[in-house]
Design a protein around this motif. Structure first.
Motif, PDB file in Angstrom:
ATOM      1  N   GLY A 116     -61.882   3.154  12.527  1.00  0.00           N
ATOM      2  CA  GLY A 116     -63.101   3.743  11.980  1.00  0.00           C
ATOM      3  C   GLY A 116     -63.668   4.819  12.881  1.00  0.00           C
ATOM      4  N   ALA A 117     -63.612   4.584  14.205  1.00  0.00           N
ATOM      5  CA  ALA A 117     -64.109   5.582  15.156  1.00  0.00           C
ATOM      6  C   ALA A 117     -63.292   6.863  15.091  1.00  0.00           C
ATOM      7  CB  ALA A 117     -64.085   5.005  16.572  1.00  0.00           C
ATOM      8  N   VAL A 118     -61.972   6.721  14.949  1.00  0.00           N
ATOM      9  CA  VAL A 118     -61.101   7.894  14.856  1.00  0.00           C
ATOM     10  C   VAL A 118     -61.378   8.656  13.563  1.00  0.00           C
ATOM     11  CG1 VAL A 118     -58.705   8.655  14.597  1.00  0.00           C
ATOM     12  CG2 VAL A 118     -59.291   6.934  16.323  1.00  0.00           C
ATOM     13  N   VAL A 119     -61.556   7.933  12.453  1.00  0.00           N
ATOM     14  CA  VAL A 119     -61.846   8.572  11.167  1.00  0.00           C
ATOM     15  C   VAL A 119     -63.155   9.346  11.240  1.00  0.00           C
ATOM     16  CG1 VAL A 119     -62.429   8.157   8.748  1.00  0.00           C
ATOM     17  CG2 VAL A 119     -60.516   6.930   9.804  1.00  0.00           C
ATOM     18  N   LEU A 120     -64.183   8.730  11.834  1.00  0.00           N
ATOM     19  CA  LEU A 120     -65.467   9.420  11.954  1.00  0.00           C
ATOM     20  C   LEU A 120     -65.354  10.647  12.845  1.00  0.00           C
ATOM     21  CD1 LEU A 120     -68.433   9.627  11.334  1.00  0.00           C
ATOM     22  CD2 LEU A 120     -68.910   7.980  13.166  1.00  0.00           C
ATOM     23  N   THR A 121     -64.584  10.526  13.911  1.00  0.00           N
ATOM     24  CA  THR A 121     -64.350  11.683  14.775  1.00  0.00           C
ATOM     25  C   THR A 121     -63.685  12.810  13.999  1.00  0.00           C
ATOM     26  OG1 THR A 121     -64.100  10.237  16.708  1.00  0.00           O
ATOM     27  CG2 THR A 121     -63.246  12.479  16.898  1.00  0.00           C
ATOM     28  N   GLY A 122     -62.698  12.456  13.162  1.00  0.00           N
ATOM     29  CA  GLY A 122     -62.043  13.469  12.333  1.00  0.00           C
ATOM     30  C   GLY A 122     -63.014  14.137  11.380  1.00  0.00           C
ATOM     31  N   LEU A 123     -63.931  13.361  10.805  1.00  0.00           N
ATOM     32  CA  LEU A 123     -64.924  13.928   9.905  1.00  0.00           C
ATOM     33  C   LEU A 123     -65.837  14.904  10.642  1.00  0.00           C
ATOM     34  CD1 LEU A 123     -65.932  10.806   7.779  1.00  0.00           C
ATOM     35  CD2 LEU A 123     -64.567  12.775   7.055  1.00  0.00           C
ATOM     36  N   LEU A 124     -66.199  14.566  11.871  1.00  0.00           N
ATOM     37  CA  LEU A 124     -67.035  15.463  12.663  1.00  0.00           C
ATOM     38  C   LEU A 124     -66.309  16.768  12.964  1.00  0.00           C
ATOM     39  CD1 LEU A 124     -68.654  12.956  15.204  1.00  0.00           C
ATOM     40  CD2 LEU A 124     -69.790  14.140  13.316  1.00  0.00           C
ATOM     41  N   VAL A 125     -65.018  16.671  13.234  1.00  0.00           N
ATOM     42  CA  VAL A 125     -64.234  17.884  13.490  1.00  0.00           C
ATOM     43  C   VAL A 125     -64.178  18.752  12.242  1.00  0.00           C
ATOM     44  CG1 VAL A 125     -61.929  18.760  14.034  1.00  0.00           C
ATOM     45  CG2 VAL A 125     -62.850  16.809  15.298  1.00  0.00           C
ATOM     46  N   VAL A 126     -64.007  18.129  11.074  1.00  0.00           N
ATOM     47  CA  VAL A 126     -63.976  18.883   9.819  1.00  0.00           C
ATOM     48  C   VAL A 126     -65.309  19.581   9.578  1.00  0.00           C
ATOM     49  CG1 VAL A 126     -63.821  18.679   7.310  1.00  0.00           C
ATOM     50  CG2 VAL A 126     -62.217  17.427   8.771  1.00  0.00           C
ATOM     51  N   VAL A 127     -66.402  18.837   9.820  1.00  0.00           N
ATOM     52  CA  VAL A 127     -67.737  19.426   9.647  1.00  0.00           C
ATOM     53  C   VAL A 127     -67.931  20.597  10.596  1.00  0.00           C
ATOM     54  CG1 VAL A 127     -70.214  19.006   9.892  1.00  0.00           C
ATOM     55  CG2 VAL A 127     -68.765  17.320   8.752  1.00  0.00           C
ATOM     56  N   GLU A 128     -67.426  20.445  11.820  1.00  0.00           N
ATOM     57  CA  GLU A 128     -67.530  21.517  12.814  1.00  0.00           C
ATOM     58  C   GLU A 128     -66.829  22.783  12.311  1.00  0.00           C
ATOM     59  OE1 GLU A 128     -67.696  23.867  16.317  1.00  0.00           O
ATOM     60  OE2 GLU A 128     -68.946  22.281  15.496  1.00  0.00           O
ATOM     61  N   ARG A 129     -65.676  22.611  11.683  1.00  0.00           N
ATOM     62  CA  ARG A 129     -64.923  23.777  11.216  1.00  0.00           C
ATOM     63  C   ARG A 129     -65.532  24.391   9.959  1.00  0.00           C
ATOM     64  NH1 ARG A 129     -58.574  21.860  11.998  1.00  0.00           N
ATOM     65  NH2 ARG A 129     -58.638  21.750  14.286  1.00  0.00           N
ATOM     66  N   LEU A 130     -66.261  23.583   9.199  1.00  0.00           N
ATOM     67  CA  LEU A 130     -66.825  24.076   7.943  1.00  0.00           C
ATOM     68  C   LEU A 130     -68.322  24.343   8.038  1.00  0.00           C
ATOM     69  CD1 LEU A 130     -65.093  21.608   5.423  1.00  0.00           C
ATOM     70  CD2 LEU A 130     -64.379  23.922   6.042  1.00  0.00           C
ATOM     71  N   ARG A 131     -68.861  24.307   9.249  1.00  0.00           N
ATOM     72  CA  ARG A 131     -70.311  24.357   9.390  1.00  0.00           C
ATOM     73  C   ARG A 131     -70.927  25.676   8.932  1.00  0.00           C
ATOM     74  NH1 ARG A 131     -71.496  24.874  15.883  1.00  0.00           N
ATOM     75  NH2 ARG A 131     -70.075  26.595  16.335  1.00  0.00           N
ATOM     76  N   ARG A 132     -70.124  26.743   8.849  1.00  0.00           N
ATOM     77  CA  ARG A 132     -70.668  28.024   8.423  1.00  0.00           C
ATOM     78  C   ARG A 132     -70.711  28.177   6.906  1.00  0.00           C
ATOM     79  NH1 ARG A 132     -68.098  32.430  12.697  1.00  0.00           N
ATOM     80  NH2 ARG A 132     -68.954  31.453  14.598  1.00  0.00           N
ATOM     81  N   ARG A 133     -70.174  27.199   6.212  1.00  0.00           N
ATOM     82  CA  ARG A 133     -70.208  27.266   4.762  1.00  0.00           C
ATOM     83  C   ARG A 133     -71.575  26.812   4.253  1.00  0.00           C
ATOM     84  NH1 ARG A 133     -64.335  25.199   2.467  1.00  0.00           N
ATOM     85  NH2 ARG A 133     -63.058  26.649   3.695  1.00  0.00           N
ATOM     86  N   PRO A 134     -71.984  27.286   3.084  1.00  0.00           N
ATOM     87  CA  PRO A 134     -73.292  26.901   2.527  1.00  0.00           C
ATOM     88  C   PRO A 134     -73.409  25.389   2.388  1.00  0.00           C
ATOM     89  CG  PRO A 134     -72.351  28.732   1.298  1.00  0.00           C
ATOM     90  CD  PRO A 134     -71.278  28.267   2.241  1.00  0.00           C
ATOM     91  N   GLY A 135     -74.540  24.867   2.818  1.00  0.00           N
ATOM     92  CA  GLY A 135     -74.791  23.438   2.712  1.00  0.00           C
ATOM     93  C   GLY A 135     -74.439  22.657   3.950  1.00  0.00           C
ATOM     94  N   LEU A 136     -73.560  23.209   4.791  1.00  0.00           N
ATOM     95  CA  LEU A 136     -73.152  22.497   5.999  1.00  0.00           C
ATOM     96  C   LEU A 136     -73.646  23.193   7.262  1.00  0.00           C
ATOM     97  CD1 LEU A 136     -69.478  21.472   5.171  1.00  0.00           C
ATOM     98  CD2 LEU A 136     -71.498  20.008   5.293  1.00  0.00           C
TER      99      LEU A 136
END
Length: 217
Positions: A116-136
């Motif tokens: 679960g910790a690894v999955v959440l870390t992966g989600l944070l990395v995805v959010v980091e890469r998509l943070r410039r998109r609208p809504g994120l």
């Protein structure tokens, strides 16, 4: 050069930290006593200043289910914060949490916790890469800038909800054996909180024939 504003900011931060610590202790007393005023008042007199570290760590270690959920949440957030900032204490905190994670898994064999910790870390990395998109936009920045508030909020929620005391559960051998938490050991006396009814008792040491710690599974 230290300015007056620096001193003011540090003073406010110190006051906020002290207030949060007092609120944490108050919430723990109420939660452990099942929000009974008299029991909470009795428990208050079992605490000393040197008990603070044990109270804080014991809160998160006493209930294995809560520990599992917190490790899944806090390990990725802390690692992410340590990587994304220049904080000197964040890497140490992350290392401590990882050590807790390893010990937790080895003790309870809950392999879904690191997954679960690894999955959440992966989600944070995805959010980091998509943070410039609208809504994120700003999600990661929000986490990084307000990490202390996030940790504080989590700590207070746990303090208010976890009814398990910060000391081990024991089976107390008396004329009528019962399960309880030894909150304080004084010369000749034991102050015990019942596990089920949460009755606060003061027992004479000579009346206690045995004490057996009951492990949390």
């Amino acid at each position: 050069m230290t300015t007056e504003n620096d001193h003011t900011g540090r003073g406010r931060a110190g006051s906020a930290l002290t207030g949060a610590a007092l609120l944490f202790v108050l919430l723990r007393l109420l939660a452990v006593s099942h929000y009974d005023w008299h029991t909470a008042f009795a428990l208050l007199h079992t605490l000393d200043l040197e008990d603070a570290p044990g109270l804080f760590l014991g809160t998160f270690m006493a209930d294995s289910r809560i520990s599992s959920a917190l490790l899944v949440l806090m390990v990725p957030l802390t690692v992410f914060y340590a990587v994304g900032t220049r904080s000197r204490t964040a890497p140490l905190a992350a290392a401590v949490l990882v050590a807790f994670l390893v010990a937790h898994v080895l003790t309870y064999h809950r392999w879904w916790v690191p997954v679960g910790a690894v999955v959440l870390t992966g989600l944070l990395v995805v959010v980091e890469r998509l943070r410039r998109r609208p809504g994120l936009t700003g999600v990661v920045t929000f986490v990084l800038r307000r990490f202390g508030y996030v940790v504080g909020a989590v700590a207070l929620v746990v303090a208010a909800l976890v009814a398990t005391p910060w000391v081990p559960l024991e089976r107390i051998g008396t004329d009528e054996p019962f399960e309880g938490y030894v909150m304080e050991t004084s010369p000749g006396f034991l102050k015990v909180l019942g596990a089920q009814e949460r009755e606060f008792r003061i027992l004479r040491a000579e009346d206690v024939r045995s004490r057996t710690e009951l492990a949390d599974h």
